[in-house]
Design a protein around this motif. Structure first.
Motif, PDB file in Angstrom:
ATOM      1  N   CYS A  14      51.060   3.977  -7.637  1.00  0.00           N
ATOM      2  CA  CYS A  14      51.902   2.932  -7.040  1.00  0.00           C
ATOM      3  C   CYS A  14      51.144   2.174  -5.967  1.00  0.00           C
ATOM      4  O   CYS A  14      51.290   0.977  -5.808  1.00  0.00           O
ATOM      5  N   ILE A  15      50.309   2.883  -5.220  1.00  0.00           N
ATOM      6  CA  ILE A  15      49.579   2.246  -4.128  1.00  0.00           C
ATOM      7  C   ILE A  15      48.602   1.215  -4.665  1.00  0.00           C
ATOM      8  O   ILE A  15      48.425   0.143  -4.109  1.00  0.00           O
ATOM      9  N   TYR A  20      52.413  -5.696  -4.368  1.00  0.00           N
ATOM     10  CA  TYR A  20      53.758  -5.340  -3.969  1.00  0.00           C
ATOM     11  C   TYR A  20      53.849  -3.892  -3.482  1.00  0.00           C
ATOM     12  O   TYR A  20      54.858  -3.483  -2.969  1.00  0.00           O
ATOM     13  N   PHE A  21      52.780  -3.118  -3.697  1.00  0.00           N
ATOM     14  CA  PHE A  21      52.833  -1.718  -3.346  1.00  0.00           C
ATOM     15  C   PHE A  21      51.768  -1.417  -2.317  1.00  0.00           C
ATOM     16  O   PHE A  21      50.636  -1.092  -2.645  1.00  0.00           O
ATOM     17  N   ALA A  22      52.118  -1.598  -1.065  1.00  0.00           N
ATOM     18  CA  ALA A  22      51.184  -1.330   0.017  1.00  0.00           C
ATOM     19  C   ALA A  22      51.240   0.148   0.365  1.00  0.00           C
ATOM     20  O   ALA A  22      52.253   0.814   0.155  1.00  0.00           O
ATOM     21  N   PRO A  23      50.144   0.720   0.872  1.00  0.00           N
ATOM     22  CA  PRO A  23      50.160   2.141   1.244  1.00  0.00           C
ATOM     23  C   PRO A  23      51.214   2.410   2.310  1.00  0.00           C
ATOM     24  O   PRO A  23      51.411   1.626   3.226  1.00  0.00           O
ATOM     25  N   GLN A  88      59.707   1.065  -4.211  1.00  0.00           N
ATOM     26  CA  GLN A  88      58.885   0.049  -3.568  1.00  0.00           C
ATOM     27  C   GLN A  88      59.366  -1.363  -3.905  1.00  0.00           C
ATOM     28  O   GLN A  88      59.374  -2.249  -3.054  1.00  0.00           O
ATOM     29  N   GLN A  89      59.780  -1.578  -5.156  1.00  0.00           N
ATOM     30  CA  GLN A  89      60.289  -2.894  -5.541  1.00  0.00           C
ATOM     31  C   GLN A  89      61.566  -3.233  -4.780  1.00  0.00           C
ATOM     32  O   GLN A  89      61.755  -4.370  -4.340  1.00  0.00           O
ATOM     33  N   ASP A  90      62.458  -2.255  -4.641  1.00  0.00           N
ATOM     34  CA  ASP A  90      63.684  -2.482  -3.875  1.00  0.00           C
ATOM     35  C   ASP A  90      63.374  -2.771  -2.413  1.00  0.00           C
ATOM     36  O   ASP A  90      64.033  -3.602  -1.778  1.00  0.00           O
ATOM     37  N   LYS A  91      62.361  -2.100  -1.872  1.00  0.00           N
ATOM     38  CA  LYS A  91      61.985  -2.325  -0.478  1.00  0.00           C
ATOM     39  C   LYS A  91      61.458  -3.747  -0.278  1.00  0.00           C
ATOM     40  O   LYS A  91      61.822  -4.440   0.682  1.00  0.00           O
ATOM     41  N   VAL A  92      60.611  -4.203  -1.218  1.00  0.00           N
ATOM     42  CA  VAL A  92      60.086  -5.565  -1.131  1.00  0.00           C
ATOM     43  C   VAL A  92      61.211  -6.581  -1.255  1.00  0.00           C
ATOM     44  O   VAL A  92      61.245  -7.595  -0.549  1.00  0.00           O
ATOM     45  N   ALA A  93      62.169  -6.313  -2.163  1.00  0.00           N
ATOM     46  CA  ALA A  93      63.292  -7.238  -2.342  1.00  0.00           C
ATOM     47  C   ALA A  93      64.163  -7.318  -1.093  1.00  0.00           C
ATOM     48  O   ALA A  93      64.646  -8.388  -0.731  1.00  0.00           O
ATOM     49  N   ARG A  94      64.350  -6.173  -0.423  1.00  0.00           N
ATOM     50  CA  ARG A  94      65.169  -6.173   0.793  1.00  0.00           C
ATOM     51  C   ARG A  94      64.486  -6.902   1.942  1.00  0.00           C
ATOM     52  O   ARG A  94      65.122  -7.624   2.711  1.00  0.00           O
ATOM     53  N   GLU A  95      63.172  -6.712   2.065  1.00  0.00           N
ATOM     54  CA  GLU A  95      62.448  -7.267   3.202  1.00  0.00           C
ATOM     55  C   GLU A  95      62.017  -8.720   2.981  1.00  0.00           C
ATOM     56  O   GLU A  95      61.580  -9.386   3.916  1.00  0.00           O
TER      57      GLU A  95
END
Length: 264
Positions: A14-15, A20-23, A88-95
């Motif tokens: 994922c990293i 879209y997938f930052a450490p 991670q995708q949900d986190k990017v969408a929220r932020e």
């Protein structure tokens, strides 16, 4: 009182899968098991290899709700069933929420035109894509004119409807997807144009915005990409068809009379 702590150990897949997938470098306190499953059979042993683990390791629950030894704690080492990519995708969408203005909140043709220009920029990078978009608009316009002509001759509305549907479909492909397949540029995110859903909200303003876009492409063509002496008068003057034609006609008359002075 000791509280259970869950440590997010993101898989390396994922990293390294893209921007879209930052450490992840932060730890989270989580009192519940996100998996919602039953407690481990033996919370004092690694779920993967069944090796006995220390008291501190029993508090380091994975997102899947299990505890592991140091060797099997990384998600890729114990075949973790938790969907890290979706998290991670949900986190990017929220932020990063998308700010898109609703067409129902636009109260004038000028505001509509501004939104059209926002989604159809004519910068150096996107100029080719917008040229394909203009070609698609012209194809649709020609199809409408041809359909109207055949409808008048045949005294039937059917040819008009057929040409309208076929012209819109062909124009949609040319305007949104042709540049992607031929030039490798990203697919256009068309909004507030005749190839978007906003056409149903206000077809007149969509058509008016496309007409303004066509005139800009015409000026760009006549000024040879903003390089000849027509650039100043065409871009600084009123963007009307009468002004464009009169400026070009004046310059042609000067050339025919032998004048080589720039009309700047």
């Amino acid at each position: 009182q000791v509280q259970a702590t869950s440590i997010d150990c993101v898989p390396s897949s994922c990293i390294n899968s893209g921007p879209y997938f930052a450490p992840i470098t932060e730890f989270r306190l989580d009192m519940s098991s996100p998996s919602g499953g039953q407690p481990d059979i033996d919370p004092n042993r690694c779920f993967k290899c069944r090796a006995k683990i220390s008291l501190v390791e029993t508090l380091m629950k994975c997102r899947c709700g299990r505890v592991h030894c140091e060797k099997h704690r990384p998600p890729e080492k114990h075949d973790c069933p938790f969907d890290w990519r979706k998290m991670q995708q949900d986190k990017v969408a929220r932020e990063n929420p998308q700010m898109v203005q609703s067409s129902s909140k636009i109260g004038s043709a000028r505001e509509w035109q501004q939104q059209h220009e926002k989604y159809h920029p004519t910068s150096h990078v996107s100029r080719r894509s917008q040229q394909f978009h203009a070609i698609g608009v012209l194809v649709l316009a020609l199809a409408i004119l041809r359909g109207a002509w055949h409808s008048i001759l045949g005294l039937s509305f059917l040819p008009m409807a057929q040409h309208l549907v076929a012209g819109w479909a062909l124009g949609l492909f040319l305007g949104r997807f042709a540049a992607h397949f031929l030039l490798g540029v990203p697919v256009l995110a068309c909004r507030y144009c005749i190839f978007s859903w906003e056409l149903l909200a206000n077809p007149f303003w969509c058509s008016q915005a496309e007409w303004e876009g066509l005139k800009e492409h015409l000026i760009f063509l006549l000024s040879a990409g903003k390089t000849n002496c027509l650039t100043g008068k065409l871009y600084n003057g009123p963007r009307t068809l009468n002004h464009i034609l009169s400026t070009v006609s004046t310059r042609l008359s000067e050339l025919n009379s032998g004048s080589s002075a720039c009309c700047g």
